[in-house]
Scaffold this active site. Sequence first.
Site, PDB file in Angstrom:
ATOM      1  N   GLU A 229      -2.278 -12.256 -55.083  1.00  9.59           N
ATOM      2  CA  GLU A 229      -2.142 -12.827 -53.725  1.00  9.59           C
ATOM      3  C   GLU A 229      -1.310 -11.837 -52.935  1.00  9.59           C
ATOM      4  O   GLU A 229      -0.084 -11.806 -53.060  1.00  9.59           O
ATOM      5  CB  GLU A 229      -1.420 -14.176 -53.802  1.00  9.59           C
ATOM      6  N   CYS A 263       2.803 -14.042 -45.270  1.00  9.40           N
ATOM      7  CA  CYS A 263       1.573 -13.268 -45.504  1.00  9.40           C
ATOM      8  C   CYS A 263       0.502 -13.628 -44.489  1.00  9.40           C
ATOM      9  O   CYS A 263      -0.252 -12.778 -44.038  1.00  9.40           O
ATOM     10  CB  CYS A 263       1.078 -13.491 -46.929  1.00  9.40           C
TER      11      CYS A 263
HETATM   12  P1  NAP Z   1       6.643  -6.889 -53.581  1.00  8.08           P
HETATM   13  O1  NAP Z   1       7.594  -5.785 -53.332  1.00  8.08           O
HETATM   14  O2  NAP Z   1       5.305  -6.543 -54.085  1.00  8.08           O
HETATM   15  O3  NAP Z   1       7.376  -7.907 -54.560  1.00  8.08           O
HETATM   16  C1  NAP Z   1       6.750  -9.082 -55.034  1.00  8.08           C
HETATM   17  C2  NAP Z   1       7.165  -9.306 -56.475  1.00  8.08           C
HETATM   18  O4  NAP Z   1       6.595  -8.258 -57.273  1.00  8.08           O
HETATM   19  C3  NAP Z   1       8.674  -9.216 -56.696  1.00  8.08           C
HETATM   20  O5  NAP Z   1       9.033 -10.096 -57.718  1.00  8.08           O
HETATM   21  C4  NAP Z   1       8.844  -7.773 -57.141  1.00  8.08           C
HETATM   22  O6  NAP Z   1      10.022  -7.553 -57.867  1.00  8.08           O
HETATM   23  C5  NAP Z   1       7.627  -7.593 -58.008  1.00  8.08           C
HETATM   24  N1  NAP Z   1       7.212  -6.212 -58.190  1.00  8.08           N
HETATM   25  C6  NAP Z   1       6.955  -5.289 -57.235  1.00  8.08           C
HETATM   26  N2  NAP Z   1       6.556  -4.125 -57.796  1.00  8.08           N
HETATM   27  C7  NAP Z   1       6.556  -4.324 -59.137  1.00  8.08           C
HETATM   28  C8  NAP Z   1       6.247  -3.498 -60.257  1.00  8.08           C
HETATM   29  N3  NAP Z   1       5.840  -2.248 -60.109  1.00  8.08           N
HETATM   30  N4  NAP Z   1       6.367  -4.022 -61.494  1.00  8.08           N
HETATM   31  C9  NAP Z   1       6.769  -5.290 -61.659  1.00  8.08           C
HETATM   32  N5  NAP Z   1       7.078  -6.131 -60.637  1.00  8.08           N
HETATM   33  C10 NAP Z   1       6.973  -5.661 -59.386  1.00  8.08           C
HETATM   34  O7  NAP Z   1       6.400  -7.759 -52.276  1.00  8.08           O
HETATM   35  P2  NAP Z   1       7.425  -8.032 -51.109  1.00  8.08           P
HETATM   36  O8  NAP Z   1       7.328  -6.902 -50.173  1.00  8.08           O
HETATM   37  O9  NAP Z   1       8.738  -8.404 -51.623  1.00  8.08           O
HETATM   38  O10 NAP Z   1       6.767  -9.361 -50.499  1.00  8.08           O
HETATM   39  C11 NAP Z   1       6.134  -9.391 -49.304  1.00  8.08           C
HETATM   40  C12 NAP Z   1       4.639  -9.150 -49.464  1.00  8.08           C
HETATM   41  O11 NAP Z   1       4.069 -10.263 -50.140  1.00  8.08           O
HETATM   42  C13 NAP Z   1       3.937  -9.061 -48.144  1.00  8.08           C
HETATM   43  O12 NAP Z   1       2.977  -8.041 -48.190  1.00  8.08           O
HETATM   44  C14 NAP Z   1       3.268 -10.423 -48.024  1.00  8.08           C
HETATM   45  O13 NAP Z   1       2.153 -10.424 -47.167  1.00  8.08           O
HETATM   46  C15 NAP Z   1       2.924 -10.710 -49.441  1.00  8.08           C
HETATM   47  N6  NAP Z   1       2.720 -12.143 -49.673  1.00  8.08           N
HETATM   48  C16 NAP Z   1       1.469 -12.580 -49.992  1.00  8.08           C
HETATM   49  C17 NAP Z   1       1.240 -13.936 -50.168  1.00  8.08           C
HETATM   50  C18 NAP Z   1      -0.131 -14.473 -50.506  1.00  8.08           C
HETATM   51  O14 NAP Z   1      -0.228 -15.622 -50.923  1.00  8.08           O
HETATM   52  N7  NAP Z   1      -1.197 -13.705 -50.364  1.00  8.08           N
HETATM   53  C19 NAP Z   1       2.301 -14.841 -50.030  1.00  8.08           C
HETATM   54  C20 NAP Z   1       3.554 -14.346 -49.724  1.00  8.08           C
HETATM   55  C21 NAP Z   1       3.761 -12.995 -49.556  1.00  8.08           C
HETATM   56  P3  NAP Z   1      11.332  -6.913 -57.178  1.00  8.08           P
HETATM   57  O15 NAP Z   1      11.777  -7.854 -56.126  1.00  8.08           O
HETATM   58  O16 NAP Z   1      12.276  -6.800 -58.334  1.00  8.08           O
HETATM   59  O17 NAP Z   1      10.919  -5.595 -56.618  1.00  8.08           O
END
Ligand code: NAP
Length: 473
Positions: A229, A263
Amino acid sequence: MAYKTVNPYTNEVVKEYPNATPTEIEEALDSAQALYKQWELEGPETRSVQLHEVAALLRENIDKLAKTITQDMGKLLRESQGEVELCAMIADYFADHSADLLQPKMIETIATGQAQIKKHPLGVLLMVEPWNFPMYQIMRVFAPNFMVGNPMILKHAAITPGSAAAFEKIIKDSSLPDASLTNLFLNYDQVSDVVADRRVQGVALTGSERGGRSVAREAGANLKKNTMELGGTDAFIVLDDTDIDTVADVAWRTRLYNAGQVCTSSKRFIVADNLYDQFLDKLRDNFAKVIPGDPLDPKTSLAPMNSKKAKDKLQQQVNDAITSGAKLFYGNEAIDLPGQFFQPTILTDIKPGNPAYSQEMFGPVAQVYKVSSDQEAIDLANDSDLGLGGIVFSGDPKRGEEVASKIETGMVFVNNFMVSLPDLPFGGVKNSGYGREMYELGLNAFVNEQLIVTANHPDLSNLAGGLVATDPE
Ligand code: NAP
């Protein structure tokens, strides 16, 4: 220590949390696997009662939990309270409907006997969740999979550990088996190890395209089923027959809710040329009315962003957009408060090639585009690598629906806000990911849909396709 709550309004470090130890990880996986084996033998009836209990506990503790969310990532307290209530609604929904939805399905077949699909749990799951809805994101995966019988390990965002711990405590304080959900403060290497572990059968991630690609790569390498997602650049299309006052009242909220960090926030407003000037003026007037301040104060209507890092990234994106030719219609001035505030900002004249044209801006910045036909609006909306949601406004709902069905995203709302409810499937296409959460589709995401064919008697006449051994000549 990577996991840390820093209050984005005061910038104060509230609490730091140590990473999970190898022993904690091993124990969590072992207990989860044992619970999976136990749940395989049980129906969902007891779990339904237990999930209602979770809903009740969430409601009893709503103010405390909401404060934890606000302290972790800064959203307005009333929005945090709404998030906790939504979690309770999701729990109630899956508690009420899962037993029916998990019933075996008989299928028509030319095979001899009765064919059916039985739905079994798949096994232990890992969920990797973001900070923007620190409890709702957990519940979207937890409630359906708890009902299916899949125990879960949670890896939450590094900046919202307080919410992760508080959610886990609700589970531990209830009559649910402890191993139903175990929160572990994992680093990325540990996430990879857990994905690869043979006790883990699936991975659900919500987050950025970057995070999704990394974890999906690990899941793919280990042949683990996964759902992604990811982000969105959702369009909000205003057709030329729209009532301008109605749409104006909705538009600013769709951008500023959760400080623009959703998102499915409307990020690109695509407006018919006859309404464009009025739309811009009204959006500016509404943006100008918000009151930044303490998110715990009911008078505040603009929350800080979740972190300095997020604010700095958005500022850089706005600077780059303007340097590349976008016009600043409103905003982009510093807010004289210590927290991570970003003034609601409106950009126009963004052309293909401008980095802002294709980037997700995850904060209170609206891009507004002018179009001269429905087709131009559709083409512009679809000119994105992301495909999560969208909104279409029209004076004629049928015309709105027609346009909506041509938008290449997983969800479109006509003449209303996008809302997330347990009985509506949630998810995207293109680089916004794959799979769905919520509703029946979310319940089935990590189910073994096992085919069982029971013959009335062995039937040697059906040798179709050479799949049955023939007698030697
Ligand atoms: P993110 O950096 O991808 O982080 C999301 C989760 O993934 C966190 O727990 C993060 O841990 C973990 N993570 C990231 N890279 C990783 C890796 N290489 N290995 C293991 N775990 C990893 O996302 P964000 O920037 O915080 O969140 C915002 C994004 O989420 C936006 O793009 C938003 O649109 C999207 N979003 C989508 C939805 C949907 O339902 N489609 C809903 C809400 C948000 P850490 O925090 O420790 O880095």
